[in-house]
Motif scaffolding. Sequence first.
Motif, PDB file in Angstrom:
ATOM      1  N   UNK A 129       5.375  -7.961  18.062  1.00 42.46           N
ATOM      2  CA  UNK A 129       4.128  -7.947  17.271  1.00 42.46           C
ATOM      3  C   UNK A 129       3.379  -9.272  17.314  1.00 42.46           C
ATOM      4  N   UNK A 130       3.976 -10.268  17.953  1.00 41.31           N
ATOM      5  CA  UNK A 130       3.390 -11.606  18.030  1.00 41.31           C
ATOM      6  C   UNK A 130       3.097 -12.175  16.645  1.00 41.31           C
ATOM      7  N   UNK A 131       4.121 -12.070  15.788  1.00 49.23           N
ATOM      8  CA  UNK A 131       4.076 -12.617  14.436  1.00 49.23           C
ATOM      9  C   UNK A 131       5.351 -13.426  14.243  1.00 49.23           C
ATOM     10  N   UNK A 132       5.244 -14.657  13.765  1.00 49.01           N
ATOM     11  CA  UNK A 132       6.428 -15.500  13.621  1.00 49.01           C
ATOM     12  C   UNK A 132       7.381 -14.925  12.575  1.00 49.01           C
ATOM     13  N   UNK A 133       8.659 -15.261  12.713  1.00 44.01           N
ATOM     14  CA  UNK A 133       9.654 -14.792  11.736  1.00 44.01           C
ATOM     15  C   UNK A 133       9.362 -15.372  10.352  1.00 44.01           C
ATOM     16  N   UNK A 134       8.827 -16.582  10.319  1.00 45.98           N
ATOM     17  CA  UNK A 134       8.452 -17.189   9.033  1.00 45.98           C
ATOM     18  C   UNK A 134       7.371 -16.355   8.349  1.00 45.98           C
ATOM     19  N   UNK A 135       6.391 -15.896   9.140  1.00 50.52           N
ATOM     20  CA  UNK A 135       5.320 -15.062   8.587  1.00 50.52           C
ATOM     21  C   UNK A 135       5.867 -13.719   8.121  1.00 50.52           C
ATOM     22  N   UNK A 140       2.957   0.013  11.580  1.00 51.77           N
ATOM     23  CA  UNK A 140       2.455  -0.608  10.353  1.00 51.77           C
ATOM     24  C   UNK A 140       2.106  -2.070  10.598  1.00 51.77           C
ATOM     25  N   UNK A 141       2.968  -2.764  11.358  1.00 54.04           N
ATOM     26  CA  UNK A 141       2.711  -4.180  11.631  1.00 54.04           C
ATOM     27  C   UNK A 141       1.468  -4.351  12.488  1.00 54.04           C
ATOM     28  N   UNK A 142       1.288  -3.466  13.458  1.00 56.02           N
ATOM     29  CA  UNK A 142       0.095  -3.520  14.303  1.00 56.02           C
ATOM     30  C   UNK A 142      -1.167  -3.233  13.477  1.00 56.02           C
ATOM     31  N   UNK A 143      -1.051  -2.354  12.487  1.00 53.04           N
ATOM     32  CA  UNK A 143      -2.170  -2.051  11.592  1.00 53.04           C
ATOM     33  C   UNK A 143      -2.536  -3.289  10.770  1.00 53.04           C
ATOM     34  N   UNK A 144      -1.519  -3.984  10.273  1.00 49.46           N
ATOM     35  CA  UNK A 144      -1.759  -5.222   9.521  1.00 49.46           C
ATOM     36  C   UNK A 144      -2.450  -6.250  10.409  1.00 49.46           C
ATOM     37  N   UNK A 145      -1.956  -6.387  11.635  1.00 48.56           N
ATOM     38  CA  UNK A 145      -2.572  -7.335  12.574  1.00 48.56           C
ATOM     39  C   UNK A 145      -4.029  -6.975  12.860  1.00 48.56           C
ATOM     40  N   UNK A 146      -4.290  -5.690  12.960  1.00 49.44           N
ATOM     41  CA  UNK A 146      -5.657  -5.235  13.261  1.00 49.44           C
ATOM     42  C   UNK A 146      -6.603  -5.601  12.111  1.00 49.44           C
ATOM     43  N   UNK A 147      -6.152  -5.349  10.883  1.00 46.57           N
ATOM     44  CA  UNK A 147      -6.986  -5.689   9.726  1.00 46.57           C
ATOM     45  C   UNK A 147      -7.184  -7.205   9.618  1.00 46.57           C
ATOM     46  N   UNK A 148      -6.145  -7.974   9.948  1.00 49.06           N
ATOM     47  CA  UNK A 148      -6.291  -9.435   9.944  1.00 49.06           C
ATOM     48  C   UNK A 148      -7.337  -9.864  10.967  1.00 49.06           C
ATOM     49  N   UNK A 149      -7.358  -9.207  12.128  1.00 50.09           N
ATOM     50  CA  UNK A 149      -8.348  -9.551  13.153  1.00 50.09           C
ATOM     51  C   UNK A 149      -9.765  -9.225  12.696  1.00 50.09           C
ATOM     52  N   UNK A 150      -9.890  -8.325  11.713  1.00 53.77           N
ATOM     53  CA  UNK A 150     -11.195  -7.984  11.130  1.00 53.77           C
ATOM     54  C   UNK A 150     -11.533  -8.896   9.956  1.00 53.77           C
ATOM     55  N   UNK A 151     -10.725  -9.944   9.757  1.00 53.18           N
ATOM     56  CA  UNK A 151     -10.955 -10.941   8.711  1.00 53.18           C
ATOM     57  C   UNK A 151     -10.705 -10.417   7.294  1.00 53.18           C
ATOM     58  N   UNK A 152      -9.845  -9.421   7.150  1.00 57.93           N
ATOM     59  CA  UNK A 152      -9.398  -9.022   5.825  1.00 57.93           C
ATOM     60  C   UNK A 152      -8.377 -10.049   5.349  1.00 57.93           C
ATOM     61  N   UNK A 170      -5.542  -6.517   2.480  1.00 55.20           N
ATOM     62  CA  UNK A 170      -4.686  -5.650   3.298  1.00 55.20           C
ATOM     63  C   UNK A 170      -3.631  -4.978   2.432  1.00 55.20           C
ATOM     64  N   UNK A 171      -3.048  -5.725   1.519  1.00 56.41           N
ATOM     65  CA  UNK A 171      -2.028  -5.152   0.631  1.00 56.41           C
ATOM     66  C   UNK A 171      -2.614  -4.010  -0.200  1.00 56.41           C
ATOM     67  N   UNK A 172      -3.836  -4.214  -0.709  1.00 57.79           N
ATOM     68  CA  UNK A 172      -4.482  -3.173  -1.508  1.00 57.79           C
ATOM     69  C   UNK A 172      -4.726  -1.916  -0.677  1.00 57.79           C
ATOM     70  N   UNK A 173      -5.098  -2.090   0.581  1.00 60.52           N
ATOM     71  CA  UNK A 173      -5.314  -0.939   1.468  1.00 60.52           C
ATOM     72  C   UNK A 173      -4.005  -0.203   1.732  1.00 60.52           C
ATOM     73  N   UNK A 175     -11.143   5.340   1.702  1.00 59.18           N
ATOM     74  CA  UNK A 175     -11.239   3.968   1.195  1.00 59.18           C
ATOM     75  C   UNK A 175     -11.215   2.962   2.341  1.00 59.18           C
ATOM     76  N   UNK A 176     -10.402   3.231   3.350  1.00 60.72           N
ATOM     77  CA  UNK A 176     -10.346   2.344   4.504  1.00 60.72           C
ATOM     78  C   UNK A 176     -11.688   2.303   5.222  1.00 60.72           C
ATOM     79  N   UNK A 177     -12.321   3.445   5.351  1.00 65.12           N
ATOM     80  CA  UNK A 177     -13.630   3.511   6.008  1.00 65.12           C
ATOM     81  C   UNK A 177     -14.663   2.691   5.240  1.00 65.12           C
ATOM     82  N   UNK A 178     -14.648   2.814   3.901  1.00 61.82           N
ATOM     83  CA  UNK A 178     -15.572   2.042   3.065  1.00 61.82           C
ATOM     84  C   UNK A 178     -15.305   0.546   3.202  1.00 61.82           C
ATOM     85  N   UNK A 179     -14.015   0.182   3.206  1.00 56.22           N
ATOM     86  CA  UNK A 179     -13.651  -1.229   3.337  1.00 56.22           C
ATOM     87  C   UNK A 179     -14.105  -1.791   4.683  1.00 56.22           C
ATOM     88  N   UNK A 180     -13.962  -1.004   5.740  1.00 56.57           N
ATOM     89  CA  UNK A 180     -14.386  -1.444   7.067  1.00 56.57           C
ATOM     90  C   UNK A 180     -15.902  -1.602   7.149  1.00 56.57           C
TER      91      UNK A 180
END
Length: 274
Positions: free
Chosen positions: A11-17, A48-60, A65-68, A79-84
């Motif tokens: 997922x290209x996410x550090x273990x610390x993250x 799920x992790x890729x979804x989180x990464x995608x939302x982060x790339x959209x500057x959420x 992201x947690x609320x979504x 709700x996701x559509x409205x948020x986007x």
Amino acid sequence: MLSIGEFSKLCEVSTKTLRYYDEMGLIHPDEINPENGYRYYSIKQLQKMLFINRLKSYHFSLEEIKAILELEEAQSEEKLCSALHRKRRDIQEKLDALEYTLKQMSSDIMNLEKGIPIMSYLDRIEVQLVETRPKNILYMRQRMSSDDYAAGYGTYFSRLYEKIATEKLTLLGTPMTIYHSPEYNPAGNDTEFAIPIEETVKGTRDLPGGLCAKSVAKGSYSELTSVYAKLREWVEHEGYALVNSPYEVYVTDPNQVTAPEGNVTEVYFPVKKK
């Protein structure tokens, strides 16, 4: 099952993250070995992790992201559509602002190459002395932080327009903002949102007329600081004194302007001769 290292690499996410995401409840390991504390993730959690990464790339933000992620499945897509949609508008506004800044920089570079001082644009800001008429204004007064302004303008003007429509009041002008704070405070400034109307009802007051130094700003709202500085310089140079709070009148509706260059804002400094 995937070890935390394997999951991290895929997922290209550090273990610390990943550990931090676990602490804040974004995504938990599917299994933790009770003997050595090793964390394991299931193949299904990759999506799920890729979804989180995608939302982060959209500057959420992580909180957004947690609320979504916590939305019920029945309403999550809507709700996701409205948020986007909201996030896309935010990003477009930032892109427009950056585009305006690039054009401004290009203009400054061109002028400097021609030997024209970078601040010479101040000389092109015109100031005139005008006599304004009293206005009956429907208003809302709030303490606004610098971060609240963009959203606040839309929120409070919308409420005023809603009251005008509901009570069938008569519009007599475009929206205006009056700034009452004696100094700038990033934590909060005394700001009055107002719209001129004909009827005197609850929530209206008189805005006195009188002598004003006036200038017109055309372009991005970031240019208003220069207009204020020019007006203050003019007032001092011409022997006048400020007698009331400055205010802005929005000649153009920001929601109808497709680029910052299309904004037209009148700025008024109520004054008297010293």
